[in-house]
Design a protein around this motif. Structure first.
Motif, PDB file in Angstrom:
ATOM      1  N   GLU A  25      49.339 -30.488 -36.403  1.00  0.00           N
ATOM      2  CA  GLU A  25      50.616 -30.606 -35.716  1.00  0.00           C
ATOM      3  C   GLU A  25      50.532 -29.833 -34.402  1.00  0.00           C
ATOM      4  OE1 GLU A  25      55.164 -29.061 -36.629  1.00  0.00           O
ATOM      5  OE2 GLU A  25      53.611 -28.773 -38.120  1.00  0.00           O
ATOM      6  N   GLN A  26      51.222 -30.324 -33.372  1.00  0.00           N
ATOM      7  CA  GLN A  26      51.230 -29.625 -32.091  1.00  0.00           C
ATOM      8  C   GLN A  26      52.664 -29.300 -31.694  1.00  0.00           C
ATOM      9  OE1 GLN A  26      48.950 -31.407 -28.985  1.00  0.00           O
ATOM     10  NE2 GLN A  26      47.039 -31.099 -30.072  1.00  0.00           N
ATOM     11  N   LEU A  27      52.856 -28.098 -31.157  1.00  0.00           N
ATOM     12  CA  LEU A  27      54.168 -27.623 -30.741  1.00  0.00           C
ATOM     13  C   LEU A  27      54.101 -27.060 -29.333  1.00  0.00           C
ATOM     14  CD1 LEU A  27      55.108 -25.533 -33.887  1.00  0.00           C
ATOM     15  CD2 LEU A  27      56.153 -27.669 -33.231  1.00  0.00           C
ATOM     16  N   GLU A  28      55.260 -27.036 -28.689  1.00  0.00           N
ATOM     17  CA  GLU A  28      55.380 -26.388 -27.389  1.00  0.00           C
ATOM     18  C   GLU A  28      56.114 -25.074 -27.596  1.00  0.00           C
ATOM     19  OE1 GLU A  28      56.708 -28.249 -23.317  1.00  0.00           O
ATOM     20  OE2 GLU A  28      58.459 -27.667 -24.494  1.00  0.00           O
ATOM     21  N   ALA A  29      55.546 -23.986 -27.088  1.00  0.00           N
ATOM     22  CA  ALA A  29      56.163 -22.669 -27.250  1.00  0.00           C
ATOM     23  C   ALA A  29      56.238 -21.980 -25.897  1.00  0.00           C
ATOM     24  CB  ALA A  29      55.345 -21.813 -28.212  1.00  0.00           C
ATOM     25  N   GLY A  30      57.248 -21.156 -25.738  1.00  0.00           N
ATOM     26  CA  GLY A  30      57.326 -20.314 -24.559  1.00  0.00           C
ATOM     27  C   GLY A  30      56.407 -19.120 -24.758  1.00  0.00           C
ATOM     28  N   ILE A  31      56.122 -18.423 -23.684  1.00  0.00           N
ATOM     29  CA  ILE A  31      55.266 -17.247 -23.776  1.00  0.00           C
ATOM     30  C   ILE A  31      55.899 -16.147 -22.936  1.00  0.00           C
ATOM     31  CG2 ILE A  31      53.781 -18.083 -21.916  1.00  0.00           C
ATOM     32  CD1 ILE A  31      51.435 -16.704 -23.382  1.00  0.00           C
ATOM     33  N   GLU A  32      55.918 -14.942 -23.490  1.00  0.00           N
ATOM     34  CA  GLU A  32      56.512 -13.804 -22.807  1.00  0.00           C
ATOM     35  C   GLU A  32      55.474 -13.200 -21.865  1.00  0.00           C
ATOM     36  OE1 GLU A  32      59.237 -10.004 -24.079  1.00  0.00           O
ATOM     37  OE2 GLU A  32      57.693 -10.688 -25.449  1.00  0.00           O
ATOM     38  N   LEU A  33      55.741 -13.278 -20.558  1.00  0.00           N
ATOM     39  CA  LEU A  33      54.801 -12.804 -19.548  1.00  0.00           C
ATOM     40  C   LEU A  33      55.488 -11.833 -18.596  1.00  0.00           C
ATOM     41  CD1 LEU A  33      53.213 -16.218 -18.537  1.00  0.00           C
ATOM     42  CD2 LEU A  33      52.192 -14.506 -20.007  1.00  0.00           C
ATOM     43  N   SER A  34      54.690 -10.954 -18.012  1.00  0.00           N
ATOM     44  CA  SER A  34      55.220 -10.084 -16.964  1.00  0.00           C
ATOM     45  C   SER A  34      55.085 -10.815 -15.625  1.00  0.00           C
ATOM     46  CB  SER A  34      54.463  -8.757 -16.939  1.00  0.00           C
ATOM     47  OG  SER A  34      53.135  -8.966 -16.547  1.00  0.00           O
ATOM     48  N   GLY A  35      55.661 -10.265 -14.577  1.00  0.00           N
ATOM     49  CA  GLY A  35      55.649 -10.915 -13.265  1.00  0.00           C
ATOM     50  C   GLY A  35      54.263 -11.100 -12.697  1.00  0.00           C
ATOM     51  N   SER A  36      53.407 -10.101 -12.845  1.00  0.00           N
ATOM     52  CA  SER A  36      52.053 -10.225 -12.297  1.00  0.00           C
ATOM     53  C   SER A  36      51.226 -11.238 -13.086  1.00  0.00           C
ATOM     54  CB  SER A  36      51.358  -8.861 -12.285  1.00  0.00           C
ATOM     55  OG  SER A  36      51.255  -8.322 -13.576  1.00  0.00           O
ATOM     56  N   GLU A  37      51.529 -11.415 -14.371  1.00  0.00           N
ATOM     57  CA  GLU A  37      50.828 -12.430 -15.166  1.00  0.00           C
ATOM     58  C   GLU A  37      51.205 -13.832 -14.707  1.00  0.00           C
ATOM     59  OE1 GLU A  37      50.137 -10.374 -19.504  1.00  0.00           O
ATOM     60  OE2 GLU A  37      52.143 -11.107 -19.027  1.00  0.00           O
ATOM     61  N   VAL A  38      52.473 -14.040 -14.409  1.00  0.00           N
ATOM     62  CA  VAL A  38      52.923 -15.346 -13.927  1.00  0.00           C
ATOM     63  C   VAL A  38      52.267 -15.669 -12.594  1.00  0.00           C
ATOM     64  CG1 VAL A  38      54.919 -16.679 -13.156  1.00  0.00           C
ATOM     65  CG2 VAL A  38      55.113 -15.220 -15.159  1.00  0.00           C
ATOM     66  N   LYS A  39      52.204 -14.705 -11.703  1.00  0.00           N
ATOM     67  CA  LYS A  39      51.580 -14.928 -10.394  1.00  0.00           C
ATOM     68  C   LYS A  39      50.097 -15.230 -10.533  1.00  0.00           C
ATOM     69  CE  LYS A  39      54.855 -12.538  -7.561  1.00  0.00           C
ATOM     70  NZ  LYS A  39      55.004 -12.030  -6.218  1.00  0.00           N
ATOM     71  N   SER A  40      49.435 -14.552 -11.457  1.00  0.00           N
ATOM     72  CA  SER A  40      48.020 -14.809 -11.692  1.00  0.00           C
ATOM     73  C   SER A  40      47.816 -16.216 -12.259  1.00  0.00           C
ATOM     74  CB  SER A  40      47.466 -13.754 -12.647  1.00  0.00           C
ATOM     75  OG  SER A  40      46.083 -13.868 -12.758  1.00  0.00           O
ATOM     76  N   LEU A  41      48.704 -16.641 -13.154  1.00  0.00           N
ATOM     77  CA  LEU A  41      48.616 -17.997 -13.702  1.00  0.00           C
ATOM     78  C   LEU A  41      48.898 -19.051 -12.638  1.00  0.00           C
ATOM     79  CD1 LEU A  41      50.264 -17.736 -17.236  1.00  0.00           C
ATOM     80  CD2 LEU A  41      47.862 -18.139 -16.707  1.00  0.00           C
ATOM     81  N   ARG A  42      49.819 -18.776 -11.744  1.00  0.00           N
ATOM     82  CA  ARG A  42      50.130 -19.730 -10.671  1.00  0.00           C
ATOM     83  C   ARG A  42      48.936 -19.933  -9.742  1.00  0.00           C
ATOM     84  NH1 ARG A  42      54.936 -21.869 -11.012  1.00  0.00           N
ATOM     85  NH2 ARG A  42      56.664 -20.629 -11.793  1.00  0.00           N
ATOM     86  N   GLU A  43      48.063 -18.934  -9.651  1.00  0.00           N
ATOM     87  CA  GLU A  43      46.825 -19.083  -8.868  1.00  0.00           C
ATOM     88  C   GLU A  43      45.790 -19.906  -9.623  1.00  0.00           C
ATOM     89  OE1 GLU A  43      45.421 -15.181  -7.913  1.00  0.00           O
ATOM     90  OE2 GLU A  43      46.602 -15.100  -6.069  1.00  0.00           O
ATOM     91  N   GLY A  44      46.070 -20.265 -10.868  1.00  0.00           N
ATOM     92  CA  GLY A  44      45.145 -21.079 -11.648  1.00  0.00           C
ATOM     93  C   GLY A  44      44.130 -20.272 -12.419  1.00  0.00           C
ATOM     94  N   LYS A  45      44.376 -18.982 -12.564  1.00  0.00           N
ATOM     95  CA  LYS A  45      43.437 -18.127 -13.283  1.00  0.00           C
ATOM     96  C   LYS A  45      43.960 -17.885 -14.685  1.00  0.00           C
ATOM     97  CE  LYS A  45      41.991 -15.952  -9.048  1.00  0.00           C
ATOM     98  NZ  LYS A  45      42.050 -14.756  -8.232  1.00  0.00           N
TER      99      LYS A  45
END
Length: 156
Positions: A25-45
């Motif tokens: 089974e597959q589900l969509e979940a939110g993830i609790e991130l800090s601001g610098s983690e979101v910015k790092s993810l937005r860079e594709g890392k």
């Protein structure tokens, strides 16, 4: 709960998961991130290879995921391999924990992406590990499909 996602917003994918596990089974979940983690993810890392989810005190946490430190962040930078809380409803968490404990399943993240509203989401799968002979069969099937497409391409 499974919605059609835009593939251009995928940040990290766990390609080995489909080879190593059968997905129940597959589900969509939110993830609790800090601001610098979101910015790092937005860079594709970021990487979720070899990561998994476990429950601790009634909550699900993502273990062994790697989001590198954001270079422009100063003193409030995050730890790259910290535990990250998965945001699900209590009923869903209890169902997943029951499958883990009772049936021997594991929870594996398959991808991290940003939805249309710009919120980071994790696609998780309830999975059962493949045996060695199952992996061999998957490889044989892939090779056969590749060979079949070559033959059809050359014949037409």
């Amino acid at each position: 709960m499974n919605k059609k996602n835009d593939t251009s917003n995928i940040v990290a994918q766990n390609r080995k998961a489909s080879f190593n596990y059968f997905f129940e089974e597959q589900l969509e979940a939110g993830i609790e991130l800090s601001g610098s983690e979101v910015k790092s993810l937005r860079e594709g890392k970021g990487s979720i290879a070899d990561s998994y989810a476990l429950d601790q005190e009634g909550e699900l946490y993502l273990h062994n995921s790697y989001i590198p430190e954001y270079r422009q962040s100063s003193y409030n930078n995050h730890e790259p391999r910290r535990l990250r809380k998965l945001l699900l409803k209590k009923k869903e968490i209890n169902k997943l924990v029951g499958k883990i404990n009772r049936d021997g399943f594991t929870i594996v993240p398959t991808r991290i992406y940003f939805n249309k509203k710009g919120i980071a989401k994790v696609n998780i799968a309830v999975a059962k590990g493949k045996k060695l002979h199952d992996k061999r069969q998957t490889k044989k099937q892939r090779d056969w499909n590749r060979e079949k497409s070559r033959v059809f391409r050359k014949s037409s």
